[in-house]
Structure formats: C-alpha cells, structure tokens
Design a protein around this motif. Structure first.
Motif, short mmCIF file in Angstrom:
data_model
loop_
_atom_site.label_atom_id
_atom_site.label_comp_id
_atom_site.label_asym_id
_atom_site.label_seq_id
_atom_site.Cartn_x
_atom_site.Cartn_y
_atom_site.Cartn_z
N MET A 46 18.55 24.93 5.88
CA MET A 46 18.82 24.26 4.62
C MET A 46 19.26 25.36 3.63
O MET A 46 18.65 26.40 3.51
CB MET A 46 17.55 23.57 4.07
N THR A 47 20.37 24.99 2.87
CA THR A 47 20.93 25.92 1.92
C THR A 47 20.22 25.81 0.62
O THR A 47 19.43 24.90 0.39
CB THR A 47 22.42 25.65 1.73
N LEU A 48 20.54 26.75 -0.24
CA LEU A 48 19.92 26.77 -1.58
C LEU A 48 20.37 25.58 -2.38
O LEU A 48 19.60 24.99 -3.15
CB LEU A 48 20.29 28.09 -2.26
N ILE A 49 21.62 25.18 -2.18
CA ILE A 49 22.16 24.02 -2.93
C ILE A 49 21.42 22.79 -2.53
O ILE A 49 21.05 21.97 -3.38
CB ILE A 49 23.66 23.89 -2.68
N ASP A 50 21.22 22.68 -1.25
CA ASP A 50 20.49 21.48 -0.80
C ASP A 50 19.07 21.46 -1.37
O ASP A 50 18.55 20.40 -1.77
CB ASP A 50 20.43 21.45 0.74
N LEU A 51 18.49 22.64 -1.43
CA LEU A 51 17.14 22.71 -1.97
C LEU A 51 17.11 22.33 -3.44
O LEU A 51 16.22 21.60 -3.91
CB LEU A 51 16.56 24.11 -1.75
N VAL A 52 18.12 22.82 -4.17
CA VAL A 52 18.20 22.51 -5.62
C VAL A 52 18.43 21.03 -5.80
O VAL A 52 17.81 20.39 -6.66
CB VAL A 52 19.32 23.34 -6.29
N ILE A 53 19.29 20.47 -4.99
CA ILE A 53 19.57 19.03 -5.10
C ILE A 53 18.30 18.22 -4.80
O ILE A 53 17.96 17.25 -5.49
CB ILE A 53 20.70 18.62 -4.16
N ALA A 54 17.56 18.68 -3.82
CA ALA A 54 16.32 17.94 -3.47
C ALA A 54 15.31 18.01 -4.59
O ALA A 54 14.64 17.04 -4.94
CB ALA A 54 15.74 18.53 -2.17
N VAL A 55 15.27 19.21 -5.18
CA VAL A 55 14.32 19.38 -6.31
C VAL A 55 14.72 18.50 -7.46
O VAL A 55 13.90 17.85 -8.11
CB VAL A 55 14.23 20.85 -6.72
N VAL A 56 16.08 18.51 -7.75
CA VAL A 56 16.58 17.67 -8.87
C VAL A 56 16.25 16.22 -8.60
O VAL A 56 15.78 15.49 -9.49
CB VAL A 56 18.08 17.89 -9.07
N PHE A 57 16.52 15.78 -7.36
CA PHE A 57 16.23 14.37 -7.03
C PHE A 57 14.73 14.08 -7.15
O PHE A 57 14.33 13.01 -7.63
CB PHE A 57 16.71 14.03 -5.61
N LEU A 58 13.96 15.08 -6.75
CA LEU A 58 12.50 14.87 -6.86
C LEU A 58 12.04 14.74 -8.29
O LEU A 58 11.23 13.86 -8.65
CB LEU A 58 11.76 16.01 -6.16
N ILE A 59 12.63 15.59 -9.14
CA ILE A 59 12.26 15.53 -10.56
C ILE A 59 12.73 14.23 -11.18
O ILE A 59 12.02 13.58 -11.93
CB ILE A 59 12.84 16.74 -11.30
N VAL A 60 14.00 13.88 -10.87
CA VAL A 60 14.55 12.62 -11.43
C VAL A 60 13.75 11.45 -10.92
O VAL A 60 13.39 10.53 -11.67
CB VAL A 60 16.03 12.49 -11.07
N GLY A 61 13.39 11.45 -9.64
CA GLY A 61 12.61 10.30 -9.08
C GLY A 61 11.25 10.22 -9.73
O GLY A 61 10.73 9.14 -10.03
#
Length: 508
Positions: free
Chosen positions: A1-16
């Motif tokens: 998993m790339t850093l971008i994917d990790l950032v996107i997952a974190v963003v989605f987690l925060i938004v969710g």
C-alpha cells in the motif's frame, strides 16, 4: 500500500467519523425534539383537564352555595313563623294568666264573704243550741245518748220480731219447696254413693320382689323415683309397697309403672325409664278421654280442649273419698235440674257446676285457693264470665253476682252432703265435733252445747235469766255465721238455741 492510499484511507476514515458523529447528533436532536413535543402535549392536556376540573368544581361549589342559601332562607322563614306563633301563644297565655288572676281575686273576695257569713251562722247556731239546752235542761251529748239508746232499743226489738216473722214465713213456704227440689234433683241424678278412691298401694307377689325393686345399692328404686317423680315407700307391710306423691297424676303413673314392672319382671334403670314413658303417654290419653267423657255425660259442649284436659286430671283426685271428676258430673246434673226448676240459665248453671272444682287439678303446684285458680284458668280459655263467677264464688271468696252461681254452690253442697257421698276419718270427725261444741260455748249466756246427728246439728242451751227470746234468735244467727267463717265441713250444720224457764215449788 502506497502513501497516497494510506492518506486517502485516513481522509475517508476522518470524513466517515465526522459524518457518523453529525448523523448521531442529528438523531439525538430529533429524539429530544420529539420528547419535548410529547412533554408539551402532556402538559397542555393536563392543563386543559385541570381547567375543566376547576370549572366543574366551581359550578358544583356555586350549586352547593345556592342550595345552602335556599335552605337557609327556608329555615329562616320557618323560624320566623315559629317565633310569631310563640309570640302569639305567649300573648294568649299572658291574657289567660291575667283573667285567672282576676278570677282568683273575685273568688277570694267571695270566699271571705262566705267565711264571714259562715262565722255568723256558727254563732247563731251556738246561741240556738245554748237556748235549747237551757230550755231542755240537758246537754247535746246527753240528748244524743238518750235518743240513740231509745232508737237502738226500739230498733232491736222491731228487728228481732221482723226477723222471726220473716224466718217463720220463709221456713214455712221455703222448706217444702226446697225439699221437693232437692229430693227431685237427687232422685233424677241417682249416682253411686261413694266413688272409687285412687289407691297408691301396689301389691307384690312375694317379699322377694321388694329386694328387686330396691336393687343393688338402691339403684333401681332411685331410678324409678327419679323417672316417675314419686316416692316409693318400702316398709314392713307384707307383700306391698306404697307410692307417695302430692300430684295425683304422677302418683297414678308411678303406680301403673311399678305394677307393670312387677308383672314384667325386668327391673333395671333402662327398662324403668321406658316403662314410665309408656305409662305417662297412657295416662295422658286416659286424662283426655276422661275429660271428654265427663263433658259428654254432663251434656256440656263448647269447652276448650285444654279445659277438658284439666278436668280429666280430676279422675285421679279424691276428697273425703269422693272422686272429683264424678263429683263434677254429678254437680253439673244437679245444677241443671235446679236451674230448670226455678227458671235460671240451665247451660251456665251446668257449666258452673261442672267446672267449680277444676282448680283442684292444679292447686298442688300453684299458690292460691282452688276456686281462684280455677276461675283464672277458665277465664284464660274464654269461659263465660257468669260461669267464672260461679267457680270463684262457690266458697264465698268473692260475691256471687248471678243466680247461677248460687245454684252451683247449692248443687255442690247437695252432692257432698247426701248420704254416703263422702267418707270422713274418725280423727277429723271427733275434731270437728269438739270444735263445734267449743265454739258454741264461747258465746256469752250459753250454759251447755251438744253436737248431735254426726255433727250436722248443734243444740245450745242458754241461761234464761241472761238471754231472752229475741236474743236467742240473734245468738243462733251469730253462731251459724261464725261456723261458716271458721270451719270447713261437708253439707250443712243446723244451729238450735233452747231457752227454758222452770218454776219449782214444794208442797208440804
């Protein structure tokens, strides 16, 4: 998993998470608003209901106040009326009191006038009395004594002569008539001379039966006496025992029961009670039948069954050896014959004669004479007042109000005095003879007295210098009256006073 994917997952987690938080808060706000609306609705409904209850309470309170005011007005009106009525009554009473006071004053004035006039009259009367005493040379008490003495002397002489004349005329005319009536009545009744006497002696087959009657330790005789209500006397009299009781009916029940037990042979407490119960029922039946049969023989109808039952108890009662039920039938027949001969009420006379001694069936357990007890008992069961008077007056305890009462008494005397009607023991006979002679000797001026004809006549010899012919007539009447008041005797007693004057000279 790339850093971008990790950032996107974190963003989605925060938004969710933020969306979930805001959605949960929105739901909580909606639920709070709903609860607030429910609470407001509940408060609104409660306030409306409170206002409704308050309005109803006010209406009820207004109604109660109005009803109380109405009742208060009515009470005030009634009170005013009552007050007016009391005021009016008070004024009337005041006016009456005034009138009474005026009348009392006028009465007092009149009373004073009457008293003054009375005093004046008393003074005039005293003056007149003094003048009369001065003219007559005699006081008022002396004049009264002389007048009373003269009047008494003249009245006694006239009274004695009139009495002797009346007695002579009555004796001349009445004796023939009375003898004819009595002889005719006795002849037409024609009953037996002496009725059967109820005996209380039970004959035994042998002397051994006495032991069986007594039983072991006296249990049989105690059981019998308790069941029958009598006393059994076992003495040295051969082949017999005596049943004793003041109640003639219980004595008869005891006699019959003991006789039956002796014949049966089974003498023990259980069998004794059974036999006594059976004989009690049998005697009750005899009493009922005897009362009805006696009424039939006397030809008397309409009496209460309890009266006939009480009369039936007289079957076991005797007096001077004369059976009281047979005596009642005989007296009823005699009274009916006498009433028919002189024109009196035959039915009342017969009932009075039939019931005159009914009190003897109950005088052993009640206080009072048999005449009083019988009259009260018959009155309770609707017997005619004429018959009741005949019952209670046949021994002169009360006044005789009708001729039927006199007839019943005469029939009773005839039934008891005719030859052979009654027995009298020797001791009572001698006592009655002695009492007659002693009573006759107790009068002043009597020299000798003799009771003759079996005590049916007493002859009195008086002192001729102490008693004259007129006093002899009074003495005979006084002796007869005292005999009637103090003695009990069957039939009649003739009193004869003899006054004899003898003059003796010797020729020399």
């Amino acid at each position: 998993m790339t850093l971008i994917d990790l950032v996107i997952a974190v963003v989605f987690l925060i938004v969710g998470g933020a969306l979930g938080y805001f959605f949960h808060r929105y739901q909580a706000d909606v639920a709070r608003r709903n609860q607030q609306e429910k609470a407001d609705n509940i408060l609104k409904g409660a306030s409306e209901q409170a206002r409704l209850i308050e309005s109803q309470a006010r209406e009820n309170a207004v109604k109660i106040v109005q009803a109380a005011e109405t009742e208060l007005k009515e009470r005030r009106l009634e009170l005013n009326k009552e007050t007016e009525r009391l005021e009016k009554r008070r004024s009337e009473l005041d006016s009456r009191v005034d009138r009474l006071e005026q009348r009392e004053q006028s009465i007092n004035k009149r009373q004073s006038q009457v008293d003054r006039r009375g005093n004046e009259i008393d003074k005039l009367y005293e003056e007149q009395v003094k003048k009369l005493e001065f003219i007559a040379q005699m006081t008022q008490d002396d004049a009264r004594k002389d007048l009373f003495a003269a009047v008494e002397k003249e009245a006694r002489g006239d009274m004695a002569r009139i009495i002797r004349q009346i007695e002579a005329e009555a004796r001349e005319q009445g004796e023939k008539r009375a003898r004819k009536l009595i002889a005719d009545a006795i002849q037409r009744v024609a009953s037996e001379h002496v009725a059967e006497v109820t005996r209380a002696v039970v004959v035994l087959p042998n002397e051994e039966m006495k032991g069986r009657i007594v039983g072991r330790n006296g249990r049989n005789i105690k059981a019998f006496e308790q069941a029958a209500g009598v006393d059994v006397i076992v003495d040295d009299t051969p082949d017999s025992v005596t049943v004793s009781c003041f109640d003639s009916v219980r004595r008869e029940i005891g006699r019959r029961s003991l006789s039956r037990l002796i014949l049966d042979g089974r003498i023990h407490p259980a069998h004794i009670e059974k036999i006594v119960e059976e004989e009690t029922r049998a005697v009750d039946k005899i009493i009922n039948e005897s009362g009805e049969q006696a009424a039939y023989e006397a030809n008397i109808n309409g009496l209460h069954p309890e009266v006939l039952r009480m009369m039936g108890r007289l079957k076991f009662r005797t007096s001077y050896g004369q059976n009281q039920l047979a005596h009642a039938v005989e007296v009823s027949k005699l009274a009916g014959i006498l009433a028919a001969e002189i024109g009196a009420n035959v039915e009342f006379a017969k009932q009075g004669g039939f019931l005159h001694d009914i009190g003897k069936a109950m005088d052993h357990n009640q206080e009072g004479t048999h005449a009083k007890l019988g009259a009260e008992y018959c009155k309770r069961y609707g017997v005619n007042s004429v018959v009741v008077n005949a019952i209670e007056s046949h021994h002169h305890e009360v006044d005789q109000m009708t001729v039927e009462a006199v007839i019943a008494e005469a029939a009773d005397a005839i039934s008891g005095a005719r030859p052979g009607a009654r027995r009298e023991d020797l001791e009572a006979y001698i006592k009655r003879i002695r009492s007659l002679e002693e009573m006759s000797m107790s009068f002043e001026g009597v020299q000798q007295a003799f009771a003759i004809q079996a005590g049916r006549e007493v002859r009195i010899i008086v002192k001729p210098e102490a008693i004259d012919d007129l006093a002899s007539a009074r003495l005979a009447r006084d002796v007869a009256k005292k005999i009637e008041e103090t003695m009990q005797y069957p039939g009649q007693i003739r009193v004869t006073v003899i006054r004899e004057t003898r003059a003796t000279e010797i020729a020399k």
